[in-house]
Design a protein around this motif. Structure first.
Motif, PDB file in Angstrom:
ATOM      1  N   LEU A   8      46.805 -22.141 -63.353  1.00 16.03           N
ATOM      2  CA  LEU A   8      46.600 -22.737 -62.030  1.00 16.03           C
ATOM      3  C   LEU A   8      46.997 -24.210 -62.032  1.00 16.03           C
ATOM      4  O   LEU A   8      47.656 -24.681 -61.096  1.00 16.03           O
ATOM      5  N   LEU A   9      46.641 -24.937 -63.060  1.00 16.67           N
ATOM      6  CA  LEU A   9      47.049 -26.346 -63.154  1.00 16.67           C
ATOM      7  C   LEU A   9      48.572 -26.476 -63.234  1.00 16.67           C
ATOM      8  O   LEU A   9      49.154 -27.393 -62.653  1.00 16.67           O
ATOM      9  N   ALA A  10      49.220 -25.558 -63.933  1.00 11.36           N
ATOM     10  CA  ALA A  10      50.687 -25.559 -63.988  1.00 11.36           C
ATOM     11  C   ALA A  10      51.271 -25.287 -62.602  1.00 11.36           C
ATOM     12  O   ALA A  10      52.253 -25.920 -62.201  1.00 11.36           O
ATOM     13  N   ALA A  11      50.662 -24.360 -61.855  1.00 14.43           N
ATOM     14  CA  ALA A  11      51.121 -24.071 -60.494  1.00 14.43           C
ATOM     15  C   ALA A  11      51.022 -25.306 -59.615  1.00 14.43           C
ATOM     16  O   ALA A  11      51.916 -25.582 -58.797  1.00 14.43           O
ATOM     17  N   ILE A  12      49.950 -26.076 -59.787  1.00 18.80           N
ATOM     18  CA  ILE A  12      49.771 -27.305 -59.014  1.00 18.80           C
ATOM     19  C   ILE A  12      50.849 -28.318 -59.378  1.00 18.80           C
ATOM     20  O   ILE A  12      51.458 -28.942 -58.502  1.00 18.80           O
ATOM     21  N   ALA A  13      51.098 -28.494 -60.664  1.00 17.50           N
ATOM     22  CA  ALA A  13      52.115 -29.448 -61.112  1.00 17.50           C
ATOM     23  C   ALA A  13      53.489 -29.086 -60.562  1.00 17.50           C
ATOM     24  O   ALA A  13      54.237 -29.950 -60.093  1.00 17.50           O
ATOM     25  N   VAL A  14      53.819 -27.807 -60.581  1.00 19.55           N
ATOM     26  CA  VAL A  14      55.118 -27.358 -60.067  1.00 19.55           C
ATOM     27  C   VAL A  14      55.193 -27.558 -58.554  1.00 19.55           C
ATOM     28  O   VAL A  14      56.235 -27.958 -58.017  1.00 19.55           O
ATOM     29  N   GLU A  15      54.078 -27.323 -57.851  1.00 21.57           N
ATOM     30  CA  GLU A  15      54.054 -27.555 -56.403  1.00 21.57           C
ATOM     31  C   GLU A  15      54.311 -29.026 -56.087  1.00 21.57           C
ATOM     32  O   GLU A  15      55.046 -29.364 -55.153  1.00 21.57           O
ATOM     33  N   ILE A  16      53.714 -29.924 -56.861  1.00 23.23           N
ATOM     34  CA  ILE A  16      53.925 -31.359 -56.660  1.00 23.23           C
ATOM     35  C   ILE A  16      55.389 -31.712 -56.900  1.00 23.23           C
ATOM     36  O   ILE A  16      55.996 -32.461 -56.126  1.00 23.23           O
ATOM     37  N   LEU A  17      55.969 -31.167 -57.960  1.00 21.46           N
ATOM     38  CA  LEU A  17      57.399 -31.395 -58.231  1.00 21.46           C
ATOM     39  C   LEU A  17      58.272 -30.885 -57.087  1.00 21.46           C
ATOM     40  O   LEU A  17      59.241 -31.539 -56.688  1.00 21.46           O
ATOM     41  N   ALA A  18      57.934 -29.714 -56.565  1.00 21.66           N
ATOM     42  CA  ALA A  18      58.712 -29.135 -55.465  1.00 21.66           C
ATOM     43  C   ALA A  18      58.678 -30.032 -54.242  1.00 21.66           C
ATOM     44  O   ALA A  18      59.713 -30.269 -53.599  1.00 21.66           O
ATOM     45  N   THR A  19      57.505 -30.550 -53.919  1.00 22.68           N
ATOM     46  CA  THR A  19      57.388 -31.408 -52.742  1.00 22.68           C
ATOM     47  C   THR A  19      58.102 -32.734 -52.956  1.00 22.68           C
ATOM     48  O   THR A  19      58.781 -33.234 -52.055  1.00 22.68           O
ATOM     49  N   ALA A  20      57.976 -33.306 -54.148  1.00 25.76           N
ATOM     50  CA  ALA A  20      58.695 -34.542 -54.450  1.00 25.76           C
ATOM     51  C   ALA A  20      60.203 -34.309 -54.397  1.00 25.76           C
ATOM     52  O   ALA A  20      60.959 -35.169 -53.939  1.00 25.76           O
ATOM     53  N   ALA A  21      60.639 -33.132 -54.815  1.00 34.79           N
ATOM     54  CA  ALA A  21      62.071 -32.810 -54.780  1.00 34.79           C
ATOM     55  C   ALA A  21      62.587 -32.763 -53.345  1.00 34.79           C
ATOM     56  O   ALA A  21      63.745 -33.113 -53.095  1.00 34.79           O
ATOM     57  N   LEU A  22      61.754 -32.357 -52.414  1.00 39.11           N
ATOM     58  CA  LEU A  22      62.174 -32.344 -51.009  1.00 39.11           C
ATOM     59  C   LEU A  22      62.589 -33.731 -50.539  1.00 39.11           C
ATOM     60  O   LEU A  22      63.498 -33.878 -49.729  1.00 39.11           O
ATOM     61  N   LYS A  23      61.918 -34.748 -51.056  1.00 44.04           N
ATOM     62  CA  LYS A  23      62.195 -36.111 -50.626  1.00 44.04           C
ATOM     63  C   LYS A  23      63.244 -36.799 -51.493  1.00 44.04           C
ATOM     64  O   LYS A  23      63.952 -37.664 -51.016  1.00 44.04           O
ATOM     65  N   SER A  24      63.347 -36.391 -52.742  1.00 48.79           N
ATOM     66  CA  SER A  24      64.166 -37.161 -53.667  1.00 48.79           C
ATOM     67  C   SER A  24      65.542 -36.588 -53.975  1.00 48.79           C
ATOM     68  O   SER A  24      66.402 -37.322 -54.436  1.00 48.79           O
ATOM     69  N   VAL A  25      65.769 -35.316 -53.763  1.00 48.67           N
ATOM     70  CA  VAL A  25      67.062 -34.723 -54.113  1.00 48.67           C
ATOM     71  C   VAL A  25      68.082 -35.097 -53.055  1.00 48.67           C
ATOM     72  O   VAL A  25      67.970 -34.705 -51.905  1.00 48.67           O
ATOM     73  N   VAL A  26      69.067 -35.873 -53.473  1.00 46.86           N
ATOM     74  CA  VAL A  26      70.109 -36.299 -52.534  1.00 46.86           C
ATOM     75  C   VAL A  26      71.518 -36.075 -53.079  1.00 46.86           C
ATOM     76  O   VAL A  26      72.495 -36.342 -52.398  1.00 46.86           O
ATOM     77  N   ALA A  27      71.629 -35.594 -54.307  1.00 44.72           N
ATOM     78  CA  ALA A  27      72.933 -35.468 -54.953  1.00 44.72           C
ATOM     79  C   ALA A  27      73.841 -34.461 -54.252  1.00 44.72           C
ATOM     80  O   ALA A  27      74.913 -34.809 -53.788  1.00 44.72           O
ATOM     81  N   GLU A  28      73.454 -33.245 -54.195  1.00 41.50           N
ATOM     82  CA  GLU A  28      74.257 -32.173 -53.616  1.00 41.50           C
ATOM     83  C   GLU A  28      73.456 -31.490 -52.517  1.00 41.50           C
ATOM     84  O   GLU A  28      72.270 -31.209 -52.709  1.00 41.50           O
ATOM     85  N   PRO A  29      74.085 -31.170 -51.400  1.00 41.45           N
ATOM     86  CA  PRO A  29      73.351 -30.530 -50.299  1.00 41.45           C
ATOM     87  C   PRO A  29      72.654 -29.231 -50.699  1.00 41.45           C
ATOM     88  O   PRO A  29      71.542 -28.971 -50.255  1.00 41.45           O
ATOM     89  N   PHE A  79      57.664 -43.277 -54.472  1.00 41.32           N
ATOM     90  CA  PHE A  79      58.339 -43.655 -53.232  1.00 41.32           C
ATOM     91  C   PHE A  79      57.710 -44.852 -52.541  1.00 41.32           C
ATOM     92  O   PHE A  79      58.110 -45.214 -51.433  1.00 41.32           O
ATOM     93  N   GLY A  80      56.716 -45.482 -53.163  1.00 40.35           N
ATOM     94  CA  GLY A  80      56.099 -46.675 -52.597  1.00 40.35           C
ATOM     95  C   GLY A  80      55.283 -46.430 -51.335  1.00 40.35           C
ATOM     96  O   GLY A  80      55.056 -47.348 -50.555  1.00 40.35           O
ATOM     97  N   GLU A  81      54.843 -45.190 -51.130  1.00 42.46           N
ATOM     98  CA  GLU A  81      54.024 -44.895 -49.956  1.00 42.46           C
ATOM     99  C   GLU A  81      52.628 -45.473 -50.169  1.00 42.46           C
ATOM    100  O   GLU A  81      52.085 -45.435 -51.262  1.00 42.46           O
ATOM    101  N   HIS A  82      52.064 -46.014 -49.110  1.00 48.23           N
ATOM    102  CA  HIS A  82      50.798 -46.734 -49.215  1.00 48.23           C
ATOM    103  C   HIS A  82      49.600 -45.791 -49.285  1.00 48.23           C
ATOM    104  O   HIS A  82      49.533 -44.808 -48.560  1.00 48.23           O
ATOM    105  N   LEU A  83      48.687 -46.124 -50.178  1.00 43.70           N
ATOM    106  CA  LEU A  83      47.398 -45.442 -50.244  1.00 43.70           C
ATOM    107  C   LEU A  83      46.352 -46.416 -49.697  1.00 43.70           C
ATOM    108  O   LEU A  83      45.814 -47.242 -50.427  1.00 43.70           O
ATOM    109  N   THR A  84      46.121 -46.332 -48.416  1.00 39.18           N
ATOM    110  CA  THR A  84      45.159 -47.202 -47.761  1.00 39.18           C
ATOM    111  C   THR A  84      43.739 -46.768 -48.129  1.00 39.18           C
ATOM    112  O   THR A  84      43.536 -45.647 -48.609  1.00 39.18           O
ATOM    113  N   PRO A  85      42.766 -47.629 -47.900  1.00 36.55           N
ATOM    114  CA  PRO A  85      41.382 -47.225 -48.169  1.00 36.55           C
ATOM    115  C   PRO A  85      40.993 -45.943 -47.427  1.00 36.55           C
ATOM    116  O   PRO A  85      40.290 -45.090 -47.978  1.00 36.55           O
ATOM    117  N   GLU A  86      41.460 -45.794 -46.207  1.00 38.58           N
ATOM    118  CA  GLU A  86      41.146 -44.581 -45.442  1.00 38.58           C
ATOM    119  C   GLU A  86      41.747 -43.340 -46.090  1.00 38.58           C
ATOM    120  O   GLU A  86      41.104 -42.284 -46.138  1.00 38.58           O
TER     121      GLU A  86
END
Length: 118
Positions: A8-29, A79-86
């Motif tokens: 389950l922890l591995a599934a979470i780590a892979v999910e985080i990678l997948a979401t980060a990849a949505l924002k960071s992959v820019v090399a090839e369409p 990505f420098g996104e802010h983690l505000t107190p809220e």
């Protein structure tokens, strides 16, 4: 910690990678679509293995909740996104919700043993 919790922890780590990849992959369409889809598919496959032992409500709450917390941390670190107190309070509330769901699972002896984090 049991094998299924590690999966389950591995599934979470892979999910985080997948979401980060949505924002960071820019090399090839094609990578923009393919890499996150492959990763999220792997995450679901790992989640399905964890669900063989961990109660569904607990596994899904942990998978999504820790995924959200991890994605917020990745967004901040990568990505420098802010983690505000809220936002930090909201993330703490998510973790508290996960703990409450996990503690509330199982009324019998066997179910209680399966659903515990520790």
């Amino acid at each position: 910690m049991s094998f299924h919790w590690l999966v389950l922890l591995a599934a979470i780590a892979v999910e985080i990678l997948a979401t980060a990849a949505l924002k960071s992959v820019v090399a090839e369409p094609w990578l923009i679509t393919a890499l996150p889809l492959v990763l999220i598919g792997l995450s679901f496959a790992l989640l399905s293995v964890a669900l063989r032992v961990i109660p569904m409500a607990v596994a899904y709450a942990v998978w999504e909740g820790l995924g959200i917390v991890g994605i917020a941390a990745a967004g901040h670190l990568l990505f420098g996104e802010h983690l505000t107190p809220e936002r930090l309070v909201a993330l703490a509330a998510i973790i508290a919700g996960i703990v409450l769901i996990e503690r509330g699972v199982g009324h019998g002896v066997e179910e209680g043993k399966q659903g515990r984090l520790a």
